[in-house]
Scaffold this motif. Structure first.
Motif, PDB file in Angstrom:
ATOM      1  N   ILE A 228     -10.774  -0.915   9.214  1.00 51.21           N
ATOM      2  CA  ILE A 228     -11.338  -1.452   7.969  1.00 51.21           C
ATOM      3  C   ILE A 228     -10.335  -1.295   6.835  1.00 51.21           C
ATOM      4  O   ILE A 228     -10.159  -2.201   6.006  1.00 51.21           O
ATOM      5  CB  ILE A 228     -12.670  -0.762   7.631  1.00 51.21           C
ATOM      6  N   GLN A 229      -9.643  -0.163   6.794  1.00 49.46           N
ATOM      7  CA  GLN A 229      -8.620   0.044   5.764  1.00 49.46           C
ATOM      8  C   GLN A 229      -7.514  -0.999   5.902  1.00 49.46           C
ATOM      9  O   GLN A 229      -7.017  -1.529   4.890  1.00 49.46           O
ATOM     10  CB  GLN A 229      -8.035   1.447   5.882  1.00 49.46           C
ATOM     11  N   SER A 230      -7.135  -1.327   7.137  1.00 46.73           N
ATOM     12  CA  SER A 230      -6.103  -2.338   7.361  1.00 46.73           C
ATOM     13  C   SER A 230      -6.559  -3.708   6.880  1.00 46.73           C
ATOM     14  O   SER A 230      -5.775  -4.465   6.294  1.00 46.73           O
ATOM     15  CB  SER A 230      -5.738  -2.409   8.845  1.00 46.73           C
ATOM     16  N   LEU A 231      -7.826  -4.013   7.117  1.00 45.11           N
ATOM     17  CA  LEU A 231      -8.382  -5.287   6.667  1.00 45.11           C
ATOM     18  C   LEU A 231      -8.307  -5.387   5.144  1.00 45.11           C
ATOM     19  O   LEU A 231      -7.994  -6.449   4.587  1.00 45.11           O
ATOM     20  CB  LEU A 231      -9.831  -5.404   7.138  1.00 45.11           C
ATOM     21  N   ILE A 232      -8.592  -4.279   4.483  1.00 44.85           N
ATOM     22  CA  ILE A 232      -8.512  -4.237   3.020  1.00 44.85           C
ATOM     23  C   ILE A 232      -7.065  -4.386   2.560  1.00 44.85           C
ATOM     24  O   ILE A 232      -6.757  -5.158   1.646  1.00 44.85           O
ATOM     25  CB  ILE A 232      -9.113  -2.915   2.497  1.00 44.85           C
ATOM     26  N   ASN A 233      -6.157  -3.658   3.211  1.00 44.98           N
ATOM     27  CA  ASN A 233      -4.739  -3.690   2.820  1.00 44.98           C
ATOM     28  C   ASN A 233      -4.129  -5.072   3.003  1.00 44.98           C
ATOM     29  O   ASN A 233      -3.227  -5.475   2.257  1.00 44.98           O
ATOM     30  CB  ASN A 233      -3.947  -2.663   3.631  1.00 44.98           C
TER      31      ASN A 233
END
Length: 264
Positions: A178-183
């Motif tokens: 999820i953090q990667s999707l945000i980044n």
């Protein structure tokens, strides 16, 4: 349905990896772009003393009730064929939906009861019409199953043994994904939830990341009223809820939403 109903729309799939492909396929068939972050993982119960106790008394049950495909799979994994003969030959089998029924059929067994709507409330109504007072029901399911079903049946004099045959956990890598999707600044248009557990894990991850609303333009789409209620309890704004509680029903509801949105 228009094959381009979701053309260019970015849709987040939160189902367990082994269950995600049918939803991914339907999203892509109607022109959408699927992003998959499984928020559920299913595991066998390591300490299974309760299963051993039930294994020794299977012949005492008149009904087997399955509320999910996973319940079927893990039940048949936990019980050997020679143990199953004592219950399958004489017990009635109730399932909550066609997908659960299909998995049961794969093991060579047929359901004798299936409610019209795929929710516990409808299953209780149907079971009350067919189960006699004093009969025993075995309910194999996951550790996060709703308490409504066994409580409602017990209230009508039906003896229910709630048997946990698997547990639902959040995959360790989900938070990083999820953090990667945000980044990557992925412009999500829809976040789909097909279970209450996925909703809970999603909100827990956001709390862990100290993020309140990382996808402000994404619509929340739930497969049915139970997931919708859970999402609302966790203060998520639900925009889309399927009236038919299936993957096809969910895609239909999402497509209809965007089609109507374009008309305004």
């Amino acid at each position: 349905m228009n094959t381009a109903a979701l053309a260019g729309k970015h849709v987040l799939v939160t189902r367990a990896i082994e269950q995600a492909q049918p939803l991914i396929n339907r999203i892509e068939e109607v022109g959408g772009i699927a992003h998959v972050i499984p928020l559920l993982s299913f595991q066998t119960i390591e300490e299974a003393h309760h299963i051993e106790q039930v294994r020794n008394s299977l012949e005492h049950y008149q009904w087997l009730v399955f509320t999910s495909a996973n319940g079927v799979r893990f039940f048949f994994e936990a019980f050997k064929e020679d143990h199953l003969r004592s219950i399958i030959k004489k017990a009635n089998i109730a399932v909550v939906g066609h997908k659960t029924e299909a998995v049961l059929n794969q093991y060579g067994y047929q359901a004798s009861l299936l409610p019209k709507h795929y929710v516990a409330e409808d299953l209780v109504l149907v079971l009350r019409e067919h189960i006699n007072e004093g009969e025993r029901v075995l309910l194999p399911r996951g550790n996060l199953g709703r308490t409504y079903l066994p409580k409602a049946l017990s209230a009508h004099g039906i003896e229910v043994d709630d048997l946990t045959v698997y547990k639902t956990v959040c995959p360790d890598v989900a938070k990083d994904h999820i953090q990667s999707l945000i980044n990557e600044h992925i412009p999500l248009d829809v976040i789909t939830f097909t279970s209450s557990s996925a909703v809970k894990h999603y909100t827990q991850i956001l709390e862990g990341l100290e993020l309140e609303d990382p996808f402000p333009y994404a619509r929340i789409a739930c497969i049915g009223p139970i997931a919708e209620k859970t999402a609302q309890e966790y203060h998520l704004q639900v925009d889309i809820t399927a009236s038919t509680y299936t993957i096809e029903g969910l895609i239909e509801a999402i497509s209809t939403y965007f089609k109507e949105d374009e008309n305004y």
